[in-house]
Enzyme design. Structure first.
Site, PDB file in Angstrom:
ATOM      1  N   SER A 138      30.729  13.518  11.887  1.00 42.21           N
ATOM      2  CA  SER A 138      29.349  13.471  11.395  1.00 42.21           C
ATOM      3  C   SER A 138      29.094  14.742  10.614  1.00 42.21           C
ATOM      4  CB  SER A 138      28.380  13.389  12.576  1.00 42.21           C
ATOM      5  OG  SER A 138      27.050  13.637  12.178  1.00 42.21           O
ATOM      6  N   TYR A 151      25.546  16.443  20.908  1.00 46.84           N
ATOM      7  CA  TYR A 151      26.158  15.669  19.830  1.00 46.84           C
ATOM      8  C   TYR A 151      26.745  16.601  18.777  1.00 46.84           C
ATOM      9  CZ  TYR A 151      26.408  12.157  16.062  1.00 46.84           C
ATOM     10  OH  TYR A 151      26.825  11.323  15.058  1.00 46.84           O
ATOM     11  N   LYS A 155      30.671  17.076  17.867  1.00 44.40           N
ATOM     12  CA  LYS A 155      31.121  16.704  16.525  1.00 44.40           C
ATOM     13  C   LYS A 155      31.773  17.887  15.805  1.00 44.40           C
ATOM     14  CE  LYS A 155      29.932  12.336  16.431  1.00 44.40           C
ATOM     15  NZ  LYS A 155      30.911  11.248  16.264  1.00 44.40           N
TER      16      LYS A 155
END
Length: 272
Positions: A138, A151, A155
């Site tokens: 991402s 997150y 990532k």
């Protein structure tokens, strides 16, 4: 890149970017193993392209081994592995208030799943002297997503892992790529998979847009694949002046939380 008759595995392929990738590979002649934790979704997508469906929770190490064994039995040794499965739960109250279970789930799905799947396919790729490992991360792995520290941290680790795979195995004929999109109109952000209307601005791409960028990146033999080219400019600005970049992100956060109440994660991208 010639995908004709290649044995390809895509995880998280029951919807969103994964499903779009399955269709893109199939159109180019690939033989695709459709992997998802949702059995019905995996079966549905596999039927759409004449592929093979496998149910797998990528956070489970034994399930990953079984998934690769099933794919190999169906289509032969895996030649292209696309580790795409992911999730976003949000940590809107800040990094320290997100519990350990959420941090661990992010780590297991966004980092260890990539590693374990690569571990399962690498020996055969090394024997053949070729293969491709694609990690879908991402732009949060290059920058940082407001309101979802677990997150973003996982990532970032996914991007680093992909770099290490490229560095350590390139001499063996094994390629590695990492995909870092910004906002994509998928159920993760509250969009209907089949009808992603109402996209608020041009930064929100469809899953098909991202899949097209991935295949183009592979055709061009690129490591870093940016479906949103502007993410590269944001990354450059951060590298040039980290303090200025953080100050800017703090201002963005203040604007989003202007009344002191965190917004819903799915709506956050509409406000930035």
């Amino acid at each position: 890149m010639d995908f004709e008759d290649r044995s390809i595995v895509v995880t998280g392929a029951g919807r969103g970017i994964g499903r779009a990738l399955v269709h893109a590979f199939a159109r180019r002649g690939g033989r695709v193993c459709v992997v998802d934790v949702d059995s019905a979704a995996a079966e549905r997508v596999a039927a759409e392209v004449g592929g093979v469906a496998v149910t797998c929770d990528v956070a489970d190490p034994e399930a990953i081994i079984a998934m690769i064994e099933r794919a190999t039995a169906s289509h032969g040794p895996v030649e292209i592995l696309v580790s795409n499965a992911g999730f976003a739960a949000g940590a809107l109250s800040g990094p320290t208030l997100a519990d350990d279970a959420l941090w661990q789930r992010n780590w297991d799905v966004h980092v260890m799943a990539h590693l374990r799947a690569a571990r399962a396919v690498l020996p055969e790729m090394q024997r053949r002297g070729e293969g491709w490992l694609v990690n879908v991360a991402s732009a949060a792995g290059l920058l940082s997503q407001i309101g979802d520290a677990p997150y973003s941290a996982s990532k970032h680790a996914a991007v680093s892992l992909a770099q290490s795979l490229a560095i350590e195995h390139g001499h063996e004929g094994i390629r590695a790529s990492v995909v870092c999109p910004l906002y994509v109109a998928t159920p993760l952000l509250g969009y209907d998979d089949d009808h992603p209307e109402g996209r608020p601005h041009e930064r929100v791409l469809t899953a098909e847009d991202v899949a097209g960028a991935v295949l183009q990146g592979m055709d061009e033999d690129r490591f870093l694949i940016l479906p949103h080219p502007e993410a590269g400019e944001f990354l450059r600005r951060r590298a040039e002046d980290m303090d200025r970049w953080i100050s800017g992100m703090q201002r963005v956060r203040d604007r989003v939380w202007d009344d002191g109440t965190p917004v819903d994660l799915g709506a956050l991208h509409r406000l930035i």
